[in-house]
Design an enzyme around this catalytic site. Sequence first.
Site, PDB file in Angstrom:
ATOM      1  CG  PHE A   1      -0.361   0.301   2.530  1.00 56.86           C
ATOM      2  CD1 PHE A   1      -0.391   1.588   3.055  1.00 56.86           C
ATOM      3  CD2 PHE A   1       0.226  -0.707   3.275  1.00 56.86           C
ATOM      4  CE1 PHE A   1       0.165   1.853   4.304  1.00 56.86           C
ATOM      5  CE2 PHE A   1       0.779  -0.451   4.513  1.00 56.86           C
ATOM      6  CZ  PHE A   1       0.755   0.839   5.032  1.00 56.86           C
ATOM      7  CB  CYS A   2       1.460   4.008  -1.820  1.00 58.31           C
ATOM      8  SG  CYS A   2       0.201   4.136  -3.103  1.00 58.31           S
ATOM      9  NE  ARG A   3      -1.946  11.781  -0.089  1.00 58.83           N
ATOM     10  CZ  ARG A   3      -2.848  12.185  -0.991  1.00 58.83           C
ATOM     11  NH1 ARG A   3      -2.874  11.642  -2.189  1.00 58.83           N
ATOM     12  NH2 ARG A   3      -3.706  13.118  -0.697  1.00 58.83           N
TER      13      ARG A   3
ATOM     14  N   GLY B   1      -2.656   4.529  -4.073  1.00 57.82           N
ATOM     15  CA  GLY B   1      -2.682   3.335  -4.905  1.00 57.82           C
ATOM     16  C   GLY B   1      -1.747   3.318  -6.100  1.00 57.82           C
TER      17      GLY B   1
ATOM     18  CG  PHE C   1      -2.319   5.355   5.396  1.00 59.51           C
ATOM     19  CD1 PHE C   1      -2.392   4.226   6.202  1.00 59.51           C
ATOM     20  CD2 PHE C   1      -2.277   6.590   6.021  1.00 59.51           C
ATOM     21  CE1 PHE C   1      -2.422   4.319   7.583  1.00 59.51           C
ATOM     22  CE2 PHE C   1      -2.301   6.695   7.404  1.00 59.51           C
ATOM     23  CZ  PHE C   1      -2.377   5.560   8.188  1.00 59.51           C
TER      24      PHE C   1
END
Length: 150
Positions: free
Chosen positions: A115-117, A119, A144
């Site tokens: 995961f990141c901020r 996608g 996130f």
Amino acid sequence: MKKIVMVSLFAMIMTAGCKEAPKAETQAAPAAQPAAAQPAPAAEPTPAPEAPKATITNVEWAQALEMQKNGAVLIDVRTPAEVAEGTAPGSINIPLQEAEQRIAEFPKDKDLLIFCRSGKRSMAVSNFLIQNGYERVFNVVGGFLAFPAK
């Protein structure tokens, strides 16, 4: 070669839109050769590049957190500064920019929840992992930003 692939993926992710794929342009077929023209020598067939054997599976946070309880590894690919503002409990931080150098830190024998901020970066890292032989790669939908508040 891996660097070129990673840099290309990163550049495409940073410049491409998140929702729409570019429309393919059509080209006119080349004009037919005159009948008197000599046929071109037969080219040796080029082997098709081997397609990855695995695919990326998208999962929602509820499923990702359940998978983490069962041994899956949650990997945050955001920058350390972003992670300092908050992250999912128990996650490991391997920023997108360091993924190639730190590939050995991604276990091949476990499900990887990336995961990141939002996608984009997680999808870039997920693609990178699949191209490098990983088979158990899951992209956490929404990043996130979609992490469930308690």
